[in-house]
Scaffold this motif. Structure first.
Motif, PDB file in Angstrom:
ATOM      1  N   ALA A 130      16.194  45.250  53.259  1.00 28.49           N
ATOM      2  CA  ALA A 130      16.315  46.275  54.302  1.00 28.49           C
ATOM      3  C   ALA A 130      15.051  47.128  54.361  1.00 28.49           C
ATOM      4  CB  ALA A 130      17.517  47.171  54.036  1.00 28.49           C
ATOM      5  N   PRO A 131      14.649  47.574  55.545  1.00 28.78           N
ATOM      6  CA  PRO A 131      13.460  48.417  55.650  1.00 28.78           C
ATOM      7  C   PRO A 131      13.591  49.748  54.926  1.00 28.78           C
ATOM      8  CG  PRO A 131      14.595  48.275  57.758  1.00 28.78           C
ATOM      9  CD  PRO A 131      15.239  47.273  56.864  1.00 28.78           C
ATOM     10  N   ALA A 132      14.819  50.241  54.800  1.00 29.26           N
ATOM     11  CA  ALA A 132      15.073  51.476  54.067  1.00 29.26           C
ATOM     12  C   ALA A 132      16.519  51.478  53.596  1.00 29.26           C
ATOM     13  CB  ALA A 132      14.791  52.702  54.940  1.00 29.26           C
ATOM     14  N   ALA A 133      16.761  52.187  52.520  1.00 30.70           N
ATOM     15  CA  ALA A 133      18.122  52.340  52.009  1.00 30.70           C
ATOM     16  C   ALA A 133      18.259  53.725  51.409  1.00 30.70           C
ATOM     17  CB  ALA A 133      18.435  51.266  50.963  1.00 30.70           C
ATOM     18  N   LEU A 134      19.396  54.348  51.661  1.00 33.90           N
ATOM     19  CA  LEU A 134      19.669  55.706  51.194  1.00 33.90           C
ATOM     20  C   LEU A 134      20.833  55.672  50.212  1.00 33.90           C
ATOM     21  CD1 LEU A 134      19.640  57.416  54.728  1.00 33.90           C
ATOM     22  CD2 LEU A 134      17.687  57.033  53.195  1.00 33.90           C
ATOM     23  N   GLU A 135      20.554  55.946  48.961  1.00 32.48           N
ATOM     24  CA  GLU A 135      21.610  56.008  47.947  1.00 32.48           C
ATOM     25  C   GLU A 135      22.302  57.363  48.057  1.00 32.48           C
ATOM     26  OE1 GLU A 135      19.960  55.156  44.113  1.00 32.48           O
ATOM     27  OE2 GLU A 135      18.979  53.313  44.807  1.00 32.48           O
ATOM     28  N   CYS A 136      23.615  57.358  48.083  1.00 31.89           N
ATOM     29  CA  CYS A 136      24.351  58.603  48.367  1.00 31.89           C
ATOM     30  C   CYS A 136      25.503  58.845  47.408  1.00 31.89           C
ATOM     31  CB  CYS A 136      24.941  58.543  49.781  1.00 31.89           C
ATOM     32  SG  CYS A 136      23.727  58.308  51.089  1.00 31.89           S
ATOM     33  N   ARG A 137      25.737  60.125  47.158  1.00 28.78           N
ATOM     34  CA  ARG A 137      26.930  60.556  46.441  1.00 28.78           C
ATOM     35  C   ARG A 137      27.805  61.336  47.421  1.00 28.78           C
ATOM     36  NH1 ARG A 137      27.407  59.428  41.282  1.00 28.78           N
ATOM     37  NH2 ARG A 137      25.530  58.802  40.127  1.00 28.78           N
ATOM     38  N   LEU A 138      29.059  60.969  47.461  1.00 24.98           N
ATOM     39  CA  LEU A 138      30.019  61.602  48.356  1.00 24.98           C
ATOM     40  C   LEU A 138      30.121  63.095  48.063  1.00 24.98           C
ATOM     41  CD1 LEU A 138      32.347  61.183  50.485  1.00 24.98           C
ATOM     42  CD2 LEU A 138      33.867  60.953  48.502  1.00 24.98           C
ATOM     43  N   GLY A 154      27.720  62.606  52.596  1.00 24.10           N
ATOM     44  CA  GLY A 154      27.104  62.315  51.315  1.00 24.10           C
ATOM     45  C   GLY A 154      25.718  62.910  51.191  1.00 24.10           C
ATOM     46  N   GLU A 155      25.345  63.252  49.956  1.00 25.31           N
ATOM     47  CA  GLU A 155      23.993  63.720  49.675  1.00 25.31           C
ATOM     48  C   GLU A 155      23.156  62.542  49.190  1.00 25.31           C
ATOM     49  OE1 GLU A 155      21.588  66.841  46.776  1.00 25.31           O
ATOM     50  OE2 GLU A 155      23.672  67.276  47.347  1.00 25.31           O
ATOM     51  N   VAL A 156      21.969  62.424  49.746  1.00 25.78           N
ATOM     52  CA  VAL A 156      21.083  61.311  49.398  1.00 25.78           C
ATOM     53  C   VAL A 156      20.411  61.594  48.054  1.00 25.78           C
ATOM     54  CG1 VAL A 156      19.086  59.950  50.119  1.00 25.78           C
ATOM     55  CG2 VAL A 156      20.694  60.822  51.840  1.00 25.78           C
ATOM     56  N   THR A 157      20.612  60.682  47.106  1.00 27.67           N
ATOM     57  CA  THR A 157      20.076  60.872  45.758  1.00 27.67           C
ATOM     58  C   THR A 157      18.898  59.939  45.463  1.00 27.67           C
ATOM     59  OG1 THR A 157      21.725  59.317  44.886  1.00 27.67           O
ATOM     60  CG2 THR A 157      22.279  61.668  44.853  1.00 27.67           C
ATOM     61  N   GLY A 158      18.650  58.984  46.342  1.00 27.81           N
ATOM     62  CA  GLY A 158      17.534  58.058  46.166  1.00 27.81           C
ATOM     63  C   GLY A 158      17.218  57.371  47.478  1.00 27.81           C
ATOM     64  N   ILE A 159      15.937  57.164  47.750  1.00 25.80           N
ATOM     65  CA  ILE A 159      15.515  56.551  49.012  1.00 25.80           C
ATOM     66  C   ILE A 159      14.562  55.393  48.722  1.00 25.80           C
ATOM     67  CG2 ILE A 159      14.293  56.914  51.196  1.00 25.80           C
ATOM     68  CD1 ILE A 159      15.156  59.858  51.074  1.00 25.80           C
ATOM     69  N   HIS A 160      14.898  54.226  49.260  1.00 25.81           N
ATOM     70  CA  HIS A 160      14.035  53.048  49.168  1.00 25.81           C
ATOM     71  C   HIS A 160      13.345  52.836  50.509  1.00 25.81           C
ATOM     72  CE1 HIS A 160      15.906  51.549  45.377  1.00 25.81           C
ATOM     73  NE2 HIS A 160      16.954  52.186  45.857  1.00 25.81           N
TER      74      HIS A 160
END
Length: 201
Positions: A130-138, A154-160
């Motif tokens: 994927a061009p980008a991915a957002l890791e999130c915690r609810l 959700g709050e984004v905790t990591g961005i690829h």
């Protein structure tokens, strides 16, 4: 033309989603407590804040094998984590394949032939290419009016960010051509940009 939703629109198909368009597609990956992975596209998706970065997606309807929800909502409710994968035009067929009505024990990554990669801040897979991915915690689940309608925040905790989508220090949407959802069965892709400066800048 004017109509009140409760009275009906009188058209062959409901125009609402065609009016509120384009909408980014949030390709939501999640993992159940038993380890079963799920990925499904949601077009009621967007960013809602940037400091700290936060996103939302809304789920409408329910599956017969989930009590009043869909697999993504059920998984996230139990685990508190999810990943938003940004869909590029080149992945449109795989994204569409994951939108099917599969059983809750089915891994849509496998059905769509998607390569997966581990997230860094949450125990969940993301789409490897994927061009980008957002890791999130609810952070919150909001019940919406209507049967089985809810919004997940959700709050984004990591961005690829995929390296080939960066140009001169900026994320270049023309390189990945993100997919946008319109109404009916229609989609679009971003192929042209223009810039505007605010009066205060």
């Amino acid at each position: 033309m004017f109509y009140r939703p409760e009275d009906g629109h009188g058209l062959p198909r409901n125009p609402f989603k065609a009016v509120v368009a384009p909408r980014p597609v949030g390709w939501i990956s999640s993992r159940d407590v038993d380890g079963t992975e799920n990925i499904a596209p949601y077009s009621f998706f967007n960013a809602v804040a940037d400091e700290p970065p936060q996103v939302m997606f809304a789920s409408t309807g329910a599956k017969t094998d989930q009590k009043g929800s869909k697999d993504s909502v059920s998984n996230i409710r139990r685990t508190g984590i999810f990943c938003v994968n940004i869909v590029e035009h080149a992945m449109r067929t795989q994204m569409n394949a994951t939108s099917g009505d599969y059983g809750k024990d089915v891994d849509e990554f496998a059905c769509a032939g998607l390569a997966r990669a581990p997230c860094e801040t949450i125990p969940c897979s993301r789409v490897a290419g994927a061009p980008a991915a957002l890791e999130c915690r609810l952070t919150k689940i909001v019940r919406l009016r209507g049967e089985a309608n809810c919004m997940m925040l959700g709050e984004v905790t990591g961005i690829h960010l995929r390296d080939d989508c960066l140009s001169d220090g900026r994320f270049d949407v023309l390189k990945c051509q993100p997919l946008a959802r319109l109404g009916y069965r229609d989609y679009a892709r971003i192929t042209e940009l223009f810039e505007m400066t605010r009066p205060s800048d």
